[in-house]
Design a protein around this motif. Structure first.
Motif, PDB file in Angstrom:
ATOM      1  N   HIS A  64      -2.804  -7.654   2.637  1.00 25.12           N
ATOM      2  CA  HIS A  64      -1.768  -6.833   1.995  1.00 25.12           C
ATOM      3  C   HIS A  64      -2.405  -5.622   1.302  1.00 25.12           C
ATOM      4  N   GLU A  65      -3.419  -5.885   0.521  1.00 28.33           N
ATOM      5  CA  GLU A  65      -4.056  -4.790  -0.221  1.00 28.33           C
ATOM      6  C   GLU A  65      -4.874  -3.875   0.690  1.00 28.33           C
ATOM      7  N   LEU A  66      -5.401  -4.411   1.787  1.00 26.42           N
ATOM      8  CA  LEU A  66      -6.099  -3.542   2.744  1.00 26.42           C
ATOM      9  C   LEU A  66      -5.149  -2.522   3.359  1.00 26.42           C
ATOM     10  N   TYR A  67      -3.889  -2.900   3.505  1.00 28.03           N
ATOM     11  CA  TYR A  67      -2.905  -1.926   3.986  1.00 28.03           C
ATOM     12  C   TYR A  67      -2.855  -0.741   3.020  1.00 28.03           C
ATOM     13  N   HIS A  68      -2.832  -1.030   1.727  1.00 28.40           N
ATOM     14  CA  HIS A  68      -2.800   0.049   0.718  1.00 28.40           C
ATOM     15  C   HIS A  68      -4.089   0.875   0.769  1.00 28.40           C
ATOM     16  N   HIS A  69      -5.204   0.220   1.043  1.00 27.46           N
ATOM     17  CA  HIS A  69      -6.456   0.964   1.200  1.00 27.46           C
ATOM     18  C   HIS A  69      -6.360   1.896   2.406  1.00 27.46           C
ATOM     19  N   ARG A  70      -5.808   1.393   3.480  1.00 29.30           N
ATOM     20  CA  ARG A  70      -5.648   2.215   4.683  1.00 29.30           C
ATOM     21  C   ARG A  70      -4.738   3.417   4.396  1.00 29.30           C
ATOM     22  N   GLU A  71      -3.740   3.231   3.548  1.00 27.36           N
ATOM     23  CA  GLU A  71      -2.913   4.370   3.115  1.00 27.36           C
ATOM     24  C   GLU A  71      -3.780   5.378   2.356  1.00 27.36           C
ATOM     25  N   ALA A  72      -4.585   4.846   1.441  1.00 29.46           N
ATOM     26  CA  ALA A  72      -5.395   5.708   0.569  1.00 29.46           C
ATOM     27  C   ALA A  72      -6.404   6.539   1.343  1.00 29.46           C
ATOM     28  N   ILE A  73      -6.928   5.991   2.440  1.00 21.61           N
ATOM     29  CA  ILE A  73      -7.934   6.735   3.211  1.00 21.61           C
ATOM     30  C   ILE A  73      -7.310   7.525   4.359  1.00 21.61           C
ATOM     31  N   ARG A  85       6.593   0.798   1.091  1.00 25.31           N
ATOM     32  CA  ARG A  85       5.144   0.575   1.154  1.00 25.31           C
ATOM     33  C   ARG A  85       4.814  -0.908   1.022  1.00 25.31           C
ATOM     34  N   GLU A  86       5.488  -1.581   0.098  1.00 26.80           N
ATOM     35  CA  GLU A  86       5.234  -3.012  -0.105  1.00 26.80           C
ATOM     36  C   GLU A  86       5.694  -3.828   1.101  1.00 26.80           C
ATOM     37  N   GLU A  87       6.832  -3.462   1.677  1.00 23.64           N
ATOM     38  CA  GLU A  87       7.307  -4.170   2.868  1.00 23.64           C
ATOM     39  C   GLU A  87       6.339  -3.969   4.035  1.00 23.64           C
ATOM     40  N   ALA A  88       5.831  -2.753   4.181  1.00 22.21           N
ATOM     41  CA  ALA A  88       4.866  -2.470   5.253  1.00 22.21           C
ATOM     42  C   ALA A  88       3.568  -3.251   5.030  1.00 22.21           C
ATOM     43  N   ALA A  89       3.121  -3.345   3.788  1.00 19.42           N
ATOM     44  CA  ALA A  89       1.905  -4.102   3.473  1.00 19.42           C
ATOM     45  C   ALA A  89       2.108  -5.583   3.762  1.00 19.42           C
ATOM     46  N   ASP A  90       3.276  -6.114   3.429  1.00 19.31           N
ATOM     47  CA  ASP A  90       3.574  -7.519   3.728  1.00 19.31           C
ATOM     48  C   ASP A  90       3.597  -7.757   5.241  1.00 19.31           C
ATOM     49  N   ALA A  91       4.226  -6.835   5.974  1.00 15.62           N
ATOM     50  CA  ALA A  91       4.298  -6.966   7.435  1.00 15.62           C
ATOM     51  C   ALA A  91       2.897  -6.908   8.049  1.00 15.62           C
ATOM     52  N   PHE A  92       2.050  -6.026   7.537  1.00 14.96           N
ATOM     53  CA  PHE A  92       0.675  -5.924   8.024  1.00 14.96           C
ATOM     54  C   PHE A  92      -0.065  -7.242   7.775  1.00 14.96           C
ATOM     55  N   ALA A  93       0.076  -7.794   6.579  1.00 16.92           N
ATOM     56  CA  ALA A  93      -0.596  -9.060   6.253  1.00 16.92           C
ATOM     57  C   ALA A  93      -0.116 -10.176   7.180  1.00 16.92           C
ATOM     58  N   ARG A  94       1.196 -10.269   7.400  1.00 17.15           N
ATOM     59  CA  ARG A  94       1.725 -11.305   8.300  1.00 17.15           C
ATOM     60  C   ARG A  94       1.167 -11.135   9.714  1.00 17.15           C
ATOM     61  N   ALA A  95       1.147  -9.890  10.197  1.00 15.15           N
ATOM     62  CA  ALA A  95       0.647  -9.623  11.548  1.00 15.15           C
ATOM     63  C   ALA A  95      -0.830  -9.972  11.671  1.00 15.15           C
ATOM     64  N   MET A  96      -1.621  -9.617  10.681  1.00  8.38           N
ATOM     65  CA  MET A  96      -3.049  -9.909  10.728  1.00  8.38           C
ATOM     66  C   MET A  96      -3.300 -11.418  10.677  1.00  8.38           C
ATOM     67  N   LEU A  97      -2.541 -12.126   9.864  1.00 10.24           N
ATOM     68  CA  LEU A  97      -2.693 -13.582   9.807  1.00 10.24           C
ATOM     69  C   LEU A  97      -2.304 -14.213  11.132  1.00 10.24           C
ATOM     70  N   ALA A  98      -1.246 -13.711  11.748  1.00  6.82           N
ATOM     71  CA  ALA A  98      -0.807 -14.262  13.043  1.00  6.82           C
ATOM     72  C   ALA A  98      -1.854 -14.004  14.117  1.00  6.82           C
ATOM     73  N   LEU A  99      -2.453 -12.822  14.106  1.00  9.59           N
ATOM     74  CA  LEU A  99      -3.505 -12.492  15.075  1.00  9.59           C
ATOM     75  C   LEU A  99      -4.694 -13.411  14.946  1.00  9.59           C
TER      76      LEU A  99
END
Length: 103
Positions: A64-73, A85-99
């Motif tokens: 979740h927080e890496l998504y925010h880092h990716r935004e920052a960079i 932003r929070e919904e996108a970070a949650d979706a990214f975390a779910r997708a990464m865990l599923a992968l």
């Protein structure tokens, strides 16, 4: 090793457990600090989990927080609303865990 921690290391982001304080009815699980860059995971919450559940909780927070880092960079476009932003970070975390077969 937790793949989320490997991913954070790959981005040069430090991950630490800290007591993030009492937020009343709201639970602060983790936060991203671009100045580190650093991800802080709330040790109070981590202690509620054991074994695989603890590892999954930490991984979810890190992704979740890496998504925010990716935004920052500038790797992903920063959305205008905090909610989006929070919904996108949650979706990214779910997708990464599923992968990684952790969810």
């Amino acid at each position: 090793m937790n793949p989320a921690l490997d991913a954070a290391r790959g981005y040069g982001v430090e991950v630490v457990l800290e007591d993030l304080g009492d937020w009343g009815a709201t639970e602060l699980r983790s936060e991203y600090d671009p100045l580190g860059p650093q991800i802080r995971i709330n040790a109070r919450v981590v202690l509620r989990y054991c074994g695989d559940a603890r590892e999954e909780f930490v991984a979810r927070c890190v992704f979740h927080e890496l998504y925010h880092h990716r935004e920052a960079i500038g790797e992903v476009r920063r959305m205008h609303s905090r909610r989006a932003r929070e919904e996108a970070a949650d979706a990214f975390a779910r997708a990464m865990l599923a992968l990684r077969g952790q969810s």
